[in-house]
Design a protein around this motif. Structure first.
Motif, PDB file in Angstrom:
ATOM      1  N   GLN A 527       0.826  -1.213   0.000  1.00  0.00           N
ATOM      2  CA  GLN A 527       0.000   0.000   0.000  1.00  0.00           C
ATOM      3  C   GLN A 527       0.862   1.266   0.000  1.00  0.00           C
ATOM      4  O   GLN A 527       1.832   1.378   0.731  1.00  0.00           O
ATOM      5  CB  GLN A 527      -0.894   0.028   1.241  1.00  0.00           C
ATOM      6  N   ARG A 528       0.494   2.198  -0.875  1.00  0.00           N
ATOM      7  CA  ARG A 528       1.097   3.538  -0.945  1.00  0.00           C
ATOM      8  C   ARG A 528       2.581   3.529  -1.324  1.00  0.00           C
ATOM      9  O   ARG A 528       3.294   4.492  -1.052  1.00  0.00           O
ATOM     10  CB  ARG A 528       0.917   4.291   0.389  1.00  0.00           C
ATOM     11  N   THR A 529       3.057   2.428  -1.937  1.00  0.00           N
ATOM     12  CA  THR A 529       4.470   2.367  -2.337  1.00  0.00           C
ATOM     13  C   THR A 529       4.649   2.027  -3.812  1.00  0.00           C
ATOM     14  O   THR A 529       5.767   1.789  -4.253  1.00  0.00           O
ATOM     15  CB  THR A 529       5.223   1.306  -1.511  1.00  0.00           C
ATOM     16  N   VAL A 530       3.580   2.028  -4.598  1.00  0.00           N
ATOM     17  CA  VAL A 530       3.618   1.506  -5.964  1.00  0.00           C
ATOM     18  C   VAL A 530       3.827   2.632  -6.972  1.00  0.00           C
ATOM     19  O   VAL A 530       3.133   3.652  -6.929  1.00  0.00           O
ATOM     20  CB  VAL A 530       2.302   0.752  -6.271  1.00  0.00           C
ATOM     21  N   ASP A 531       4.788   2.440  -7.883  1.00  0.00           N
ATOM     22  CA  ASP A 531       4.931   3.368  -9.005  1.00  0.00           C
ATOM     23  C   ASP A 531       4.609   2.686 -10.331  1.00  0.00           C
ATOM     24  O   ASP A 531       4.807   3.262 -11.397  1.00  0.00           O
ATOM     25  CB  ASP A 531       6.327   3.994  -9.043  1.00  0.00           C
ATOM     26  N   GLY A 532       4.122   1.448 -10.262  1.00  0.00           N
ATOM     27  CA  GLY A 532       3.727   0.722 -11.456  1.00  0.00           C
ATOM     28  C   GLY A 532       4.815  -0.142 -12.045  1.00  0.00           C
ATOM     29  O   GLY A 532       4.579  -0.843 -13.028  1.00  0.00           O
TER      30      GLY A 532
END
Length: 650
Positions: A527-532
């Motif tokens: 959660q809240r750490t994804v840049d794709g």
């Protein structure tokens, strides 16, 4: 209490001028509700509910069994093999009101994580199909411009609708934004014509869409869930399937008279949600009357609703009690069964049949279900079962921060400087589906019913260009001991197994988990750490086969999905084009110091330490102040030791 006391002491010593320049660190930033006071509501997209996995069924399915596969599709019994399925089968349905969060502000400012997430799938399938619409498309209207050069804005919510979705205002730049996304990441679009006023259709969305998007438009939805118009107070109480069919006739006549709409045969309908069956509409002559204007036939369906907790309607469903209903092959089969006849009618009419909007539960899904690894397996199985039943595509719905089932969620605007995106569990379903079907548009799928047709261990065979290409193996059970892992011995009738096969695993520790999902050992982050972009090294397992016995033994952990590649060169290098963030919406400086660094740094002495500021206009005033006295220094030291840090307050 200690922090509150320390903060009060600091204010006494420092005076009011410090208010604009210092904030308390190690707190939950504004808008984040995962650690709020008792009784506060947690944002659904970040909900941390974890349910208990169901127990192993009694009796448990066999853990070792054989599965005989045909070498060529011509040997599959007639009627058991699907129509050709594209790799784009599982796409996304994005509520029109949330595209600013997900796509970007306008055509010049597009969200890199969204481009990355779409590129991941497009590299595997050739493209990504995205429907922009939903309830918010029905009242959408065009304006020449919006403040801050925004492509869209939201109007006051429609309180007649149980989900209170707002109307959307859009500009020409909305279409340029979609066009730029297409050029970067291979997205193709479904859009919808507003359908609230059939006496004066607002065709700007079609006119500009065709002019700007061109071949990147897949089709135009005509009416979203018309069987709910009465319940949503959009039509009078006598409104029925025949009325909807008549309104489509009015739409077609109006489009025929509009010279700005050169393409007039891309309509999609009836998009009914289950209050009416598709046959209710077909029986009015819908297909025969409008066949020259219809691109595809469509439905929308959710297996259950979770409307009661938020809207006080329908029935309360306990998530823990509901969870097992998603965790077997029966769930996918039961969802598709009501549409088998409609799919056959569509095939006979030469029209693709689309599931235009679906997800785990209407009204936002369930905590602990919709964002779990169980939902990953369920959505993948559901997609493959729809393909097996001759659907041509299905769209997984995406909402805002207030839903549990999102495949991906952007952080709220006021958190975007320090948090990244969140990927939901069913994003992995779409990703894996793209590899199941591939890029050739020739894939055909068959449900195998092996292991005595156990609903906990379903299997599919996929044929490409007529030959056996891949096998998909599910295990819905959770057993950390490994006792309910199974081994499927795959054999090929009318051919020979290769010397070895390659296997990619979709894995997590339990059907309940939501933070540790991997595809071939790679993950997108928590959660809240994804840049794709993927993290970790891809790990594709090579399994040697017994060519003498003509078998390949494939182990499938509990829980997991295994995709077995039979082709000689199954995995051409997937080199996904990714995008980095190069622009920011807030140009003010953001300075933070890690509490461990700050607590152990030498810094300046109390004699020479002058307090500066990271807020605009405060530096001169701060540096002109006298040196910190002993009393203040003690207070600052206490603040440091309890995790206080200096940062920008914008």
């Amino acid at each position: 209490m200690l922090r509150v006391l320390l903060w009060s002491l600091w204010l006494v010593h420092s005076g009011s001028r410090a208010l604009a320049a210092i904030t308390v660190g190690q707190q939950i930033p504004l808008g984040i509700l995962s650690a709020v006071a008792p009784g506060a509501t947690q944002l659904a997209a970040y909900n941390d509910t974890v349910l208990n996995p169901p127990p192993i069924p009694t009796p448990a399915p066999a853990t070792s069994w054989g599965l005989s596969l045909q070498a060529a599709n011509t040997s599959v019994p007639q009627g058991q093999l699907s129509i050709p399925i594209p790799g784009t089968f599982l796409g996304f349905s994005i509520e029109m009101s949330v595209i600013t969060q997900l796509f970007g502000i306008n055509s010049s400012f597009i969200q890199p994580p969204f481009l990355n997430l779409m590129s991941n799938i497009a590299q595997r399938s050739g493209a990504v199909h995205v429907r922009v619409g939903g309830n918010t498309q029905e009242y959408a209207y065009y304006v020449d411009s919006l403040p801050e050069s925004r492509a869209i804005a939201k109007e006051k919510a429609n309180t007649n609708n149980p989900t209170e979705t707002p109307a959307v205002i859009y500009t020409t730049d909305f279409f340029y934004m979609l066009s730029n996304i297409s050029s970067f990441s291979g997205v193709k679009w479904y859009i919808g014509v507003p359908f609230n006023d059939t006496t004066k259709f607002r065709f700007e969305i079609v006119e500009m869409g065709e002019a700007i998007l061109g071949d990147n438009i897949l089709g135009i939805q005509a009416g979203n869930e018309p069987d709910l118009y009465v319940a949503h107070k959009h039509r009078n109480k006598t409104y029925g399937p025949a009325n909807y069919t008549d309104e489509i006739g009015q739409l077609i006549a109006a489009m025929a008279a509009d010279d700005k709409i050169p393409v007039k045969n891309t309509l999609i309908g009836p998009s009914v949600s289950g209050t009416w069956s598709p046959e209710d509409v077909f029986d009015t002559g819908f297909i025969t009357k409008y066949t020259d204007n219809l691109l595809a036939l469509s439905v929308e369906h959710y297996p259950i609703d979770n409307c009661f907790p938020v809207y006080g309607i329908s029935t309360y469903h306990d998530p823990q009690e509901t969870f097992p209903s998603f965790l077997s092959h029966s769930a996918a089969q039961s969802l598709v069964k009501p549409y088998l006849n409609a799919a056959s009618i569509s095939q006979a009419a030469g029209k693709p049949f689309l599931m235009f909007e679906t997800n785990s539960a209407s009204c936002g899904g369930f905590p602990g279900i919709s964002d779990s690894f169980g939902a990953t397996l369920w959505a993948l199985d559901y997609g493959l079962q729809m393909a097996y039943s001759n659907f041509s595509g299905a769209m997984l719905h995406v909402g805002g921060q207030n839903v549990y089932y999102n495949p991906f969620t952007a952080p709220p605007t006021n958190q975007s400087k320090f948090f990244e995106w969140t990927v939901g569990s069913i994003y992995y379903s779409a990703l894996v589906s793209a590899e199941v079907f591939g890029k050739t548009n020739t894939a055909q799928i068959v449900d195998m019913f092996g292991n005595n047709a156990s609903v906990y261990t379903p299997q599919y065979a996929i044929y490409e260009n007529g030959a056996l290409a891949r096998v998909g193996l599910f295990n819905y059970m959770t057993d950390p001991s490994g006792a309910n892992d199974y081994t499927a011995s795959l054999s090929v009738a009318g051919g020979n197994v290769p010397a070895s096969v390659q296997v990619k695993y979709l894995l997590s520790d339990s059907v309940s988990t939501k933070t540790n999902i991997t595809w071939a050992n790679q993950t997108l982050g928590t959660q809240r750490t994804v840049d794709g972009r993927f993290r970790g090294t891809e790990n594709i397992i090579t399994v040697p086969c017994d060519t003498t016995a003509n078998t390949c033994a494939i182990r499938v952990p509990a829980p997991s999905f295994a995709l077995v590649f039979f082709t000689a060169d199954p995995l051409p290098a997937i080199s996904t084009v990714t995008f980095a963030t190069t622009a920011y919406t807030n140009l003010g400086a953001t300075a933070t110091v890690g509490k461990d660094v700050l607590a152990t740094s030498n810094g300046m002495t109390g004699k020479t330490w002058l307090l500066g500021s990271t807020s605009k206009g405060q530096v001169a005033a701060a540096t002109a102040r006298p040196a910190v006295g002993a009393g203040r220094l003690i207070t600052v030291w206490l603040l440091v030791m309890t995790g206080i840090l200096l940062e920008t307050w914008d």
